[in-house]
Motif scaffolding. Sequence first.
Motif, PDB file in Angstrom:
ATOM      1  N   THR A   1     131.599 -60.824  49.714  1.00  0.00           N
ATOM      2  CA  THR A   1     131.217 -62.175  50.134  1.00  0.00           C
ATOM      3  C   THR A   1     129.723 -62.315  50.385  1.00  0.00           C
ATOM      4  O   THR A   1     129.252 -63.377  50.786  1.00  0.00           O
ATOM      5  N   THR A   2     128.963 -61.249  50.149  1.00  0.00           N
ATOM      6  CA  THR A   2     127.522 -61.291  50.393  1.00  0.00           C
ATOM      7  C   THR A   2     126.863 -62.385  49.560  1.00  0.00           C
ATOM      8  O   THR A   2     127.134 -62.535  48.366  1.00  0.00           O
ATOM      9  N   THR A   3     125.987 -63.152  50.189  1.00  0.00           N
ATOM     10  CA  THR A   3     125.236 -64.184  49.472  1.00  0.00           C
ATOM     11  C   THR A   3     123.975 -63.564  48.887  1.00  0.00           C
ATOM     12  O   THR A   3     123.155 -62.986  49.608  1.00  0.00           O
ATOM     13  N   LEU A   4     123.821 -63.685  47.570  1.00  0.00           N
ATOM     14  CA  LEU A   4     122.664 -63.105  46.884  1.00  0.00           C
ATOM     15  C   LEU A   4     121.822 -64.212  46.266  1.00  0.00           C
ATOM     16  O   LEU A   4     122.338 -65.269  45.886  1.00  0.00           O
ATOM     17  N   PRO A   5     120.498 -63.979  46.159  1.00  0.00           N
ATOM     18  CA  PRO A   5     119.640 -64.993  45.534  1.00  0.00           C
ATOM     19  C   PRO A   5     119.934 -65.090  44.033  1.00  0.00           C
ATOM     20  O   PRO A   5     119.840 -64.107  43.302  1.00  0.00           O
ATOM     21  N   VAL A   6     120.326 -66.277  43.591  1.00  0.00           N
ATOM     22  CA  VAL A   6     120.609 -66.498  42.176  1.00  0.00           C
ATOM     23  C   VAL A   6     119.975 -67.812  41.734  1.00  0.00           C
ATOM     24  O   VAL A   6     119.643 -68.672  42.558  1.00  0.00           O
ATOM     25  N   LEU A   7     119.825 -67.972  40.433  1.00  0.00           N
ATOM     26  CA  LEU A   7     119.292 -69.203  39.875  1.00  0.00           C
ATOM     27  C   LEU A   7     120.285 -70.338  40.103  1.00  0.00           C
ATOM     28  O   LEU A   7     121.481 -70.177  39.855  1.00  0.00           O
ATOM     29  N   PRO A   8     119.834 -71.501  40.563  1.00  0.00           N
ATOM     30  CA  PRO A   8     120.746 -72.638  40.710  1.00  0.00           C
ATOM     31  C   PRO A   8     121.429 -72.969  39.394  1.00  0.00           C
ATOM     32  O   PRO A   8     120.817 -72.889  38.326  1.00  0.00           O
ATOM     33  N   PHE A   9     122.702 -73.330  39.478  1.00  0.00           N
ATOM     34  CA  PHE A   9     123.511 -73.570  38.286  1.00  0.00           C
ATOM     35  C   PHE A   9     122.896 -74.629  37.383  1.00  0.00           C
ATOM     36  O   PHE A   9     122.893 -74.486  36.151  1.00  0.00           O
ATOM     37  N   GLU A  10     122.347 -75.702  37.948  1.00  0.00           N
ATOM     38  CA  GLU A  10     121.757 -76.773  37.141  1.00  0.00           C
ATOM     39  C   GLU A  10     120.533 -76.279  36.371  1.00  0.00           C
ATOM     40  O   GLU A  10     120.285 -76.697  35.237  1.00  0.00           O
ATOM     41  N   GLU A  11     119.763 -75.398  36.986  1.00  0.00           N
ATOM     42  CA  GLU A  11     118.604 -74.834  36.283  1.00  0.00           C
ATOM     43  C   GLU A  11     119.061 -73.961  35.120  1.00  0.00           C
ATOM     44  O   GLU A  11     118.431 -73.940  34.054  1.00  0.00           O
ATOM     45  N   PHE A  12     120.158 -73.230  35.329  1.00  0.00           N
ATOM     46  CA  PHE A  12     120.703 -72.419  34.236  1.00  0.00           C
ATOM     47  C   PHE A  12     121.117 -73.312  33.074  1.00  0.00           C
ATOM     48  O   PHE A  12     120.850 -72.999  31.903  1.00  0.00           O
TER      49      PHE A  12
ATOM     50  N   THR B   1     111.010 -51.549  26.627  1.00  0.00           N
ATOM     51  CA  THR B   1     112.130 -51.352  27.552  1.00  0.00           C
ATOM     52  C   THR B   1     111.932 -51.997  28.924  1.00  0.00           C
ATOM     53  O   THR B   1     112.830 -51.932  29.762  1.00  0.00           O
ATOM     54  N   LYS B   2     110.789 -52.606  29.166  1.00  0.00           N
ATOM     55  CA  LYS B   2     110.443 -53.092  30.506  1.00  0.00           C
ATOM     56  C   LYS B   2     111.488 -54.060  31.060  1.00  0.00           C
ATOM     57  O   LYS B   2     111.950 -53.928  32.200  1.00  0.00           O
ATOM     58  N   VAL B   3     111.883 -55.058  30.273  1.00  0.00           N
ATOM     59  CA  VAL B   3     112.810 -56.077  30.778  1.00  0.00           C
ATOM     60  C   VAL B   3     114.200 -55.494  30.989  1.00  0.00           C
ATOM     61  O   VAL B   3     114.849 -55.759  32.008  1.00  0.00           O
ATOM     62  N   LEU B   4     114.684 -54.694  30.049  1.00  0.00           N
ATOM     63  CA  LEU B   4     116.010 -54.097  30.198  1.00  0.00           C
ATOM     64  C   LEU B   4     116.077 -53.232  31.451  1.00  0.00           C
ATOM     65  O   LEU B   4     117.061 -53.280  32.204  1.00  0.00           O
ATOM     66  N   LEU B   5     115.050 -52.441  31.706  1.00  0.00           N
ATOM     67  CA  LEU B   5     115.045 -51.588  32.897  1.00  0.00           C
ATOM     68  C   LEU B   5     114.995 -52.425  34.171  1.00  0.00           C
ATOM     69  O   LEU B   5     115.656 -52.109  35.165  1.00  0.00           O
ATOM     70  N   ALA B   6     114.210 -53.521  34.134  1.00  0.00           N
ATOM     71  CA  ALA B   6     114.120 -54.382  35.307  1.00  0.00           C
ATOM     72  C   ALA B   6     115.454 -55.067  35.591  1.00  0.00           C
ATOM     73  O   ALA B   6     115.909 -55.125  36.747  1.00  0.00           O
ATOM     74  N   VAL B   7     116.084 -55.591  34.543  1.00  0.00           N
ATOM     75  CA  VAL B   7     117.377 -56.259  34.704  1.00  0.00           C
ATOM     76  C   VAL B   7     118.431 -55.271  35.191  1.00  0.00           C
ATOM     77  O   VAL B   7     119.249 -55.582  36.072  1.00  0.00           O
ATOM     78  N   THR B   8     118.415 -54.066  34.638  1.00  0.00           N
ATOM     79  CA  THR B   8     119.381 -53.042  35.045  1.00  0.00           C
ATOM     80  C   THR B   8     119.186 -52.668  36.513  1.00  0.00           C
ATOM     81  O   THR B   8     120.163 -52.479  37.263  1.00  0.00           O
ATOM     82  N   THR B   9     117.940 -52.560  36.933  1.00  0.00           N
ATOM     83  CA  THR B   9     117.653 -52.249  38.332  1.00  0.00           C
ATOM     84  C   THR B   9     118.238 -53.314  39.255  1.00  0.00           C
ATOM     85  O   THR B   9     118.910 -53.002  40.248  1.00  0.00           O
ATOM     86  N   TYR B  10     117.984 -54.588  38.918  1.00  0.00           N
ATOM     87  CA  TYR B  10     118.498 -55.673  39.761  1.00  0.00           C
ATOM     88  C   TYR B  10     120.023 -55.686  39.766  1.00  0.00           C
ATOM     89  O   TYR B  10     120.649 -55.844  40.824  1.00  0.00           O
ATOM     90  N   MET B  11     120.643 -55.516  38.606  1.00  0.00           N
ATOM     91  CA  MET B  11     122.100 -55.553  38.539  1.00  0.00           C
ATOM     92  C   MET B  11     122.720 -54.403  39.329  1.00  0.00           C
ATOM     93  O   MET B  11     123.730 -54.588  40.029  1.00  0.00           O
ATOM     94  N   CYS B  12     122.143 -53.216  39.234  1.00  0.00           N
ATOM     95  CA  CYS B  12     122.683 -52.073  39.985  1.00  0.00           C
ATOM     96  C   CYS B  12     122.624 -52.339  41.489  1.00  0.00           C
ATOM     97  O   CYS B  12     123.591 -52.082  42.217  1.00  0.00           O
ATOM     98  N   ASN B  13     121.486 -52.865  41.953  1.00  0.00           N
ATOM     99  CA  ASN B  13     121.350 -53.163  43.374  1.00  0.00           C
ATOM    100  C   ASN B  13     122.325 -54.257  43.807  1.00  0.00           C
ATOM    101  O   ASN B  13     122.971 -54.158  44.849  1.00  0.00           O
ATOM    102  N   MET B  14     122.425 -55.319  42.986  1.00  0.00           N
ATOM    103  CA  MET B  14     123.307 -56.434  43.311  1.00  0.00           C
ATOM    104  C   MET B  14     124.763 -56.001  43.325  1.00  0.00           C
ATOM    105  O   MET B  14     125.526 -56.320  44.254  1.00  0.00           O
ATOM    106  N   LEU B  15     125.185 -55.258  42.321  1.00  0.00           N
ATOM    107  CA  LEU B  15     126.577 -54.837  42.228  1.00  0.00           C
ATOM    108  C   LEU B  15     126.950 -53.863  43.340  1.00  0.00           C
ATOM    109  O   LEU B  15     128.083 -53.874  43.840  1.00  0.00           O
ATOM    110  N   THR B  16     125.987 -53.017  43.731  1.00  0.00           N
ATOM    111  CA  THR B  16     126.233 -52.103  44.843  1.00  0.00           C
ATOM    112  C   THR B  16     126.492 -52.886  46.128  1.00  0.00           C
ATOM    113  O   THR B  16     127.421 -52.569  46.894  1.00  0.00           O
TER     114      THR B  16
END
Length: 291
Positions: free
Chosen positions: A266-277, A244-259
């Motif tokens: 309009t808040t700027t959040l750190p995300v992976l560059p589109f080209e890298e994706f 469950t480690k990755v799911l819990l980590a991803v959920t933690t980040y998403m909850c914080n980001m969505l909050t």
Amino acid sequence: MNVPTLHQQLRQQFRSRLTDPTRGLLHVLGAYDAWSARLMEWAGFEAIYMSGFCVAASACAVPDLGLVTMSEMAQHADAMCSAVRVPVIADADNGYGGVNNVRRCVQHYERAGVAALQLEDQVSPKRCGHFPGKEVISRQEMVAKIKAARDARCDEQLVILARTDANAVEGIEYTLERGWAYFEAGADALLIEAPRSLLELEKISHVFSGKIPLVFNMVESGLLPQLSAQQLEEYGFRLVLYSTKVLLAVTTYMCNMLTQLAKQPTTTLPVLPFEEFLTLIRLQDYRDMDV
């Protein structure tokens, strides 16, 4: 001369890695979909675990209570196996029914391309191994399921990982007897779920170490304190699952980001560059094949 398929090669690779005593403990993370599996492969992990707990949460937003069907799980296994070129260990819960259900489950999972299949001895509906109120089927019925799983596979390299949840129900001594019966029935690896003390780990090690590859399920907030890789190796474990480690980590980040976004869109959040994706999703590979 028949050339082994990629899935056959991966099964051979995984079995060899699991049974080679000269190699260290194999650390495997639980994936919740094909994308998380792809990223685990990109990061360098040797194998991937398709966690039933994680699939239930991510695909259906439901708890791990046996609510996801065999066909749904097999579809997820197929997607993960198609997304990566490393072995996939697939959670098959309790086989989704009786002996005939187990046979059909193995056939579907094998066609999906999994390298190993985890089969547990809970009654239906099952529940997460660290939830209270578990019940287990008889030892004889689980032995029959293991034998059915072995008979149903076309590729003998497919690893049948037997898991017992009996410790919380029957205690460690009866659980060890179950584990030995599963070993004698032909299981290729053994997971005794939710040991409750270091003494129980010592007993598991004493009975099984060197006889059958032992698997440890490392669950956050589980019943046993977190153990180091060195400790697990000393107890004779060959594979540790971080389900469950990755799911819990991803959920933690998403909850914080969505909050944050809910408060200020309009808040700027750190995300992976589109080209890298696009590189990770292998867009150029598809462009190269496009006629």
